[in-house]
Motif scaffolding. Structure first.
Motif, PDB file in Angstrom:
ATOM      1  N   PHE A 171      52.468  36.535  42.270  1.00 47.96           N
ATOM      2  CA  PHE A 171      51.102  36.882  42.639  1.00 47.96           C
ATOM      3  C   PHE A 171      50.159  35.782  42.152  1.00 47.96           C
ATOM      4  O   PHE A 171      50.370  35.187  41.096  1.00 47.96           O
ATOM      5  N   TYR A 223      46.078  35.031  41.323  1.00 53.48           N
ATOM      6  CA  TYR A 223      44.768  35.611  41.060  1.00 53.48           C
ATOM      7  C   TYR A 223      43.760  34.484  40.832  1.00 53.48           C
ATOM      8  O   TYR A 223      44.104  33.379  40.425  1.00 53.48           O
ATOM      9  N   GLN A 264      39.891  33.942  38.883  1.00 56.54           N
ATOM     10  CA  GLN A 264      38.940  34.577  37.969  1.00 56.54           C
ATOM     11  C   GLN A 264      37.765  33.638  37.734  1.00 56.54           C
ATOM     12  O   GLN A 264      37.924  32.537  37.183  1.00 56.54           O
ATOM     13  N   SER A 296      36.250  39.628  36.440  1.00 54.52           N
ATOM     14  CA  SER A 296      37.616  40.103  36.344  1.00 54.52           C
ATOM     15  C   SER A 296      38.543  39.265  37.226  1.00 54.52           C
ATOM     16  O   SER A 296      38.093  38.400  37.982  1.00 54.52           O
ATOM     17  N   LEU A 297      39.823  39.516  37.110  1.00 61.02           N
ATOM     18  CA  LEU A 297      40.793  38.842  37.970  1.00 61.02           C
ATOM     19  C   LEU A 297      40.728  39.435  39.370  1.00 61.02           C
ATOM     20  O   LEU A 297      40.627  40.648  39.551  1.00 61.02           O
ATOM     21  N   LEU A 349      42.891  39.554  42.883  1.00 58.04           N
ATOM     22  CA  LEU A 349      44.158  39.242  43.532  1.00 58.04           C
ATOM     23  C   LEU A 349      43.889  38.465  44.812  1.00 58.04           C
ATOM     24  O   LEU A 349      43.119  38.904  45.655  1.00 58.04           O
ATOM     25  N   THR A 406      50.033  37.779  47.563  1.00 53.78           N
ATOM     26  CA  THR A 406      51.347  38.188  47.068  1.00 53.78           C
ATOM     27  C   THR A 406      52.386  37.404  47.831  1.00 53.78           C
ATOM     28  O   THR A 406      52.325  37.328  49.069  1.00 53.78           O
ATOM     29  N   GLU A 412      45.071  38.665  50.513  1.00 51.60           N
ATOM     30  CA  GLU A 412      44.085  39.740  50.442  1.00 51.60           C
ATOM     31  C   GLU A 412      42.935  39.432  51.393  1.00 51.60           C
ATOM     32  O   GLU A 412      42.680  38.273  51.762  1.00 51.60           O
ATOM     33  N   PHE A 422      39.345  29.853  37.420  1.00 52.29           N
ATOM     34  CA  PHE A 422      40.560  29.998  36.614  1.00 52.29           C
ATOM     35  C   PHE A 422      41.586  30.659  37.525  1.00 52.29           C
ATOM     36  O   PHE A 422      41.355  31.759  38.036  1.00 52.29           O
ATOM     37  N   ILE A 427      45.310  32.195  38.032  1.00 50.97           N
ATOM     38  CA  ILE A 427      46.378  32.789  37.224  1.00 50.97           C
ATOM     39  C   ILE A 427      47.468  33.304  38.140  1.00 50.97           C
ATOM     40  O   ILE A 427      47.185  33.937  39.157  1.00 50.97           O
ATOM     41  N   PHE A 445      52.391  37.499  33.308  1.00 57.76           N
ATOM     42  CA  PHE A 445      51.340  36.582  33.692  1.00 57.76           C
ATOM     43  C   PHE A 445      51.523  35.203  33.067  1.00 57.76           C
ATOM     44  O   PHE A 445      51.980  35.068  31.921  1.00 57.76           O
ATOM     45  N   GLY A 446      51.136  34.195  33.833  1.00 52.28           N
ATOM     46  CA  GLY A 446      51.089  32.854  33.301  1.00 52.28           C
ATOM     47  C   GLY A 446      49.820  32.638  32.492  1.00 52.28           C
ATOM     48  O   GLY A 446      48.943  33.506  32.471  1.00 52.28           O
ATOM     49  N   PRO A 447      49.701  31.486  31.849  1.00 50.66           N
ATOM     50  CA  PRO A 447      48.543  31.209  30.989  1.00 50.66           C
ATOM     51  C   PRO A 447      47.299  30.800  31.748  1.00 50.66           C
ATOM     52  O   PRO A 447      46.214  30.712  31.160  1.00 50.66           O
ATOM     53  N   GLY A 448      47.427  30.565  33.038  1.00 52.88           N
ATOM     54  CA  GLY A 448      46.273  30.200  33.846  1.00 52.88           C
ATOM     55  C   GLY A 448      46.075  28.700  33.964  1.00 52.88           C
ATOM     56  O   GLY A 448      46.541  27.914  33.132  1.00 52.88           O
ATOM     57  N   ARG A 506      42.855  26.053  34.838  1.00 55.77           N
ATOM     58  CA  ARG A 506      41.411  25.914  35.068  1.00 55.77           C
ATOM     59  C   ARG A 506      41.176  24.752  36.013  1.00 55.77           C
ATOM     60  O   ARG A 506      41.584  23.628  35.733  1.00 55.77           O
TER      61      ARG A 506
END
Lengths: 116, 108
Positions: free
Chosen positions: A34, A36, A38, A43-44, A46, A49, A59, A91, A93, A107-110, A112
């Motif tokens: 997935f 995302y 942010q 918030s994150l 989506l 997928t 989405e 960001f 993710i 989840f991965g660390p994201g 930037r």
């Protein structure tokens, strides 16, 4: 176990260039990944997928031609932001699921992304 | 779309229990309640999840009301490292829609 990594952790690019972000499941096979996004203090959200070997499901409101997702193997998914513009700065993710346990997501660390 | 509502922010004294509420009045019978937290500029971290029974693990406890319309995440002894945004998510499938979360600040 269940570690997800992202590369790069931070990228700065000029407007108009394309940026590729990698998401890897390091110690398990991810049948589903997935992506995302942010924005600061939000918030994150989506974006899409992706299941290994098939096209991603986006989405509503997310441009599939703008955000290209490839999930070519069970341990790697990539998100390419094409022709990036400053409003794409965010960001990003990823998360991954092996499907073995109900609805687990790691989840991965994201990453930037800053577009100048 | 997110199907949960949470207070935007909460404070908790260090060493005390932090009780974070979540409303999910439209939850379906096959939807689980998940809690994740996100420390600034990091990916979300899984905390706990449940269907209808209360759950406990090494990080937290999850209390789900009998009608399943709300739940509470309990951090039994909050530390400064628990300062984060806590997200409550309800999901049946593998797609998570995050709400706005609760920003928890643990105060020394």
């Amino acid at each position: 176990g269940a570690v997800v990594s992202q590369h790069p952790s931070w990228v700065i690019c000029k407007s108009g260039t394309s940026v590729k972000i990698e998401c890897r499941s390091l110690d398990f096979q991810a049948t589903t990944m997935f992506w995302y996004r942010q924005f600061p203090k939000q918030s994150l959200m989506l974006m899409a997928t992706s299941n290994e070997g098939s096209k991603a499901t986006y989405e509503q409101g997310v441009e599939k031609d703008k955000f290209l997702i490839n999930h070519a193997s069970l341990t790697l998914s990539t998100l390419t932001v094409t022709s990036a513009h400053p409003e794409d700065s965010s960001f990003y993710i990823c998360s991954a699921s092996s499907g073995r346990a109900l609805n687990e997501q790691f989840f991965g660390p994201g990453t930037r992304l800053t577009v100048l | 779309d997110a199907k949960t509502t949470q207070p935007p922010s909460m404070d908790c004294a260090e060493g005390r229990a932090a009780n974070l509420p979540c409303n999910h009045s439209t939850i379906s019978g096959n939807e689980y309640v998940y809690w994740y937290r996100q420390i600034h500029s990091q990916g979300p971290q899984y905390i706990i999840h449940g269907l209808k029974n209360n759950e406990t693990n090494e990080m937290a406890s999850l209390i789900i009301t009998e009608d399943r319309k709300s739940s509470t995440l309990i951090l039994p002894h909050a530390t400064l490292r628990d300062t984060a945004v806590y997200y409550c998510i309800v999901a049946a499938g593998n797609q998570f829609y995050f709400g706005t979360g609760t920003s928890l600040t643990v105060i020394p």
